[in-house]
Scaffold this active site. Structure first.
Site, mmCIF file in Angstrom:
data_model
loop_
_atom_site.group_PDB
_atom_site.id
_atom_site.type_symbol
_atom_site.label_atom_id
_atom_site.label_comp_id
_atom_site.label_asym_id
_atom_site.label_seq_id
_atom_site.Cartn_x
_atom_site.Cartn_y
_atom_site.Cartn_z
ATOM 1 N NE ARG A 128 -4.074 -1.967 2.360
ATOM 2 C CZ ARG A 128 -4.038 -2.629 2.679
ATOM 3 N NH1 ARG A 128 -3.298 -2.835 4.081
ATOM 4 N NH2 ARG A 128 -4.915 -4.137 2.487
ATOM 5 C CE LYS A 150 -1.420 14.149 -13.934
ATOM 6 N NZ LYS A 150 -1.065 14.770 -15.372
ATOM 7 C CD GLU A 192 5.239 16.026 -21.897
ATOM 8 O OE1 GLU A 192 4.633 17.319 -22.327
ATOM 9 O OE2 GLU A 192 4.967 14.985 -22.169
ATOM 10 C CE LYS A 234 4.575 17.819 -13.480
ATOM 11 N NZ LYS A 234 4.438 16.349 -14.525
ATOM 12 C CD GLU A 244 -5.141 16.177 -14.447
ATOM 13 O OE1 GLU A 244 -3.864 15.908 -14.697
ATOM 14 O OE2 GLU A 244 -5.842 15.523 -15.537
ATOM 15 N NE ARG A 248 -0.032 16.762 -11.874
ATOM 16 C CZ ARG A 248 0.537 15.889 -11.273
ATOM 17 N NH1 ARG A 248 0.176 15.968 -9.655
ATOM 18 N NH2 ARG A 248 1.750 15.486 -11.582
ATOM 19 C CG ASN A 252 -2.980 16.581 -19.254
ATOM 20 O OD1 ASN A 252 -1.606 15.565 -18.963
ATOM 21 N ND2 ASN A 252 -3.823 16.461 -18.032
ATOM 22 C CG HIS A 255 -0.422 14.809 -22.603
ATOM 23 N ND1 HIS A 255 0.205 16.562 -22.563
ATOM 24 C CD2 HIS A 255 0.772 14.594 -21.788
ATOM 25 C CE1 HIS A 255 1.663 16.709 -22.792
ATOM 26 N NE2 HIS A 255 1.706 14.939 -21.948
ATOM 27 C CG HIS A 259 -2.064 10.664 -23.638
ATOM 28 N ND1 HIS A 259 -2.940 10.770 -22.323
ATOM 29 C CD2 HIS A 259 -0.904 10.832 -23.237
ATOM 30 C CE1 HIS A 259 -1.575 10.535 -21.844
ATOM 31 N NE2 HIS A 259 -0.282 10.569 -22.448
ATOM 32 C CG HIS A 272 4.561 11.087 -23.894
ATOM 33 N ND1 HIS A 272 3.582 10.605 -24.217
ATOM 34 C CD2 HIS A 272 5.022 11.535 -23.111
ATOM 35 C CE1 HIS A 272 3.008 11.890 -22.890
ATOM 36 N NE2 HIS A 272 4.359 12.133 -22.573
#
Ligand code: NAD
Ligand code: GLY
Length: 365
Positions: A128, A150, A192, A234, A244, A248, A252, A255, A259, A272
């Protein structure tokens, strides 16, 4: 922005879970910094078969020099986005079990964003949640993926669909390792970098326009200043909106399109960063088509991306309806509506909650 070369130290301010980001040359040999990043008796270094031959021995020796009592194990995964999978995470679990690691173990992610994302996810899950340290070795990982917690793996159905927010204990970015990064990977990282200017910092965008040649020549001062600037931006966003709920999501930009392109190409076509470059142009074009932003800003974005050798058009052969279907599985969507990051122009990204599918199809066609 100044370009003086030194170790830059930043903090991601998250209360008790705050952590340092260090950026500078030769940090892989900084035993004190690694010792502070490792909690407990066990350290599992997760890397891949490209990065490990270059840097693994050095990192292991540095960890040993910082604390000779730490039991160090290593796990090398095959290289590439196609291996950012649950199966790779299972291998990390097997390695942790073989070490008899309890919660007093730290995973050290040595590699680019693929290793960082999947090793971080394994750290989030093992018992956990155990500590992990990000040791990013690509430009993309230094400016983006190693910061902010993330973590995720891909599914055939979509990018990063299984993951967790789990902050690292430290980010140690040794800029000297960028010397061995293949040119195409360096350029993908600049997508990026440009994203930060495009989404919220027009001055930085203009700085990148002026310093393109220095960055393409890998001038150390320019690279270090760029990485520090992106991490600072960031870190601020993550501190204000860790999970997010709002701001935040602007990170993206490009993205959702990107993606979908990566997934449609089976995680083996565009890199990417390259997919993000195309995605940002699609988002800018869509914004202009919807009369939310000037077309001249799309053209400025395209020119900067092209100077960095990045693609700016959708790869041929992709079906717009398939891409829209993939975009509908994006994490940012709410209540079945397509929620995209568009912009008002350079430095002014915004969340648009319910974008017309026909307008999206038009830019993809
Ligand atoms: P990557 O991890 O695949 O690394 C790129 C390539 O460079 C690989 O072949 C790698 O082995 C090689 N490499 C790495 N460092 C090297 C070095 N110093 N010298 C020589 N070769 C080296 O790709 P990436 O671009 O670093 O990361 C992309 C991933 O990051 C994607 O999966 C993306 O989804 C993820 N990402 C995550 C976040 C986040 O916030 N978590 C943000 C952006 C991107
Ligand atoms: N790379 C997007 C984010 O960290 O939120």
């Amino acid at each position: 922005m100044t370009t003086a070369q030194a170790v830059t130290e930043l903090t991601v301010e998250l209360g008790a879970r705050s952590y340092p980001i260090a950026i500078g040359a030769d940090l892989l040999g900084d035993a004190t910094r690694f010792a502070a990043a490792i909690r407990g008796r066990h350290a599992l270094i997760v890397s891949n078969d490209v990065v490990a031959p270059l840097y693994l021995d050095r990192v292991a020796a540095t960890i040993r020099a910082g604390n000779e009592k730490v039991q160090i194990s290593t796990l090398l995964l095959p290289d590439g986005e196609a291996h950012k999978t649950l199966a790779s995470v299972a291998q990390v679990f097997d390695a942790l079990a073989a070490m008899k690691a309890n919660r007093d173990a730290t995973i050290v992610a040595l590699g680019g964003g693929v290793i960082g994302d999947l090793a971080g996810f394994a750290a989030a899950c093992w018992m956990r949640g155990i500590a992990f340290a990000q040791v990013p070795t690509t430009l993309l990982a230094m400016v983006d993926s190693s910061v902010g917690g993330k973590t995720a793996v891909d599914l055939p159905q979509g990018k990063n669909l299984v993951g967790a927010f789990h902050q690292p204990r430290a980010v140690i970015a040794d800029t000297a390792v960028l010397a061995t990064l293949p040119a195409r990977e360096l350029l993908a990282g600049f997508a990026e970098v440009i994203k930060y200017g495009a989404l919220g910092d027009a001055d930085f965008f203009a700085w990148l326009e002026r310093h393109t040649d220095a960055l393409l020549a890998r001038e150390p001062e320019a690279l270090a200043a760029t990485i520090a600037h992106c991490c600072r931006q960031k870190a601020g966003i993550v501190a204000r909106d860790e999970t997010e709920q709002g701001e935040r999501a602007l990170l993206n930009l490009g993205h959702t399109f990107g993606h979908a392109i990566e997934t449609a190409m089976g995680y083996g076509g565009l890199l990417h960063g390259e997919a993000v470059a195309v995605g940002m142009v699609l988002a800018a074009t869509l914004s202009a088509n919807l009369r939310r932003a000037p077309t001249a800003d799309t053209q400025r974005l395209v020119s900067l991306l092209e100077r960095f050798g990045l693609p700016t058009t959708t790869p041929s052969g992709l079906d717009p309806d398939q891409l829209i279907g993939l975009m509908q599985l994006d994490k940012k969507n709410l209540s079945g509506n397509l929620r995209l990051i568009l912009w008002r122009g350079i430095g002014r990204a915004e969340i648009v909650p319910d974008v017309d599918v026909a307008a999206i199809r038009a830019v993809l066609a």
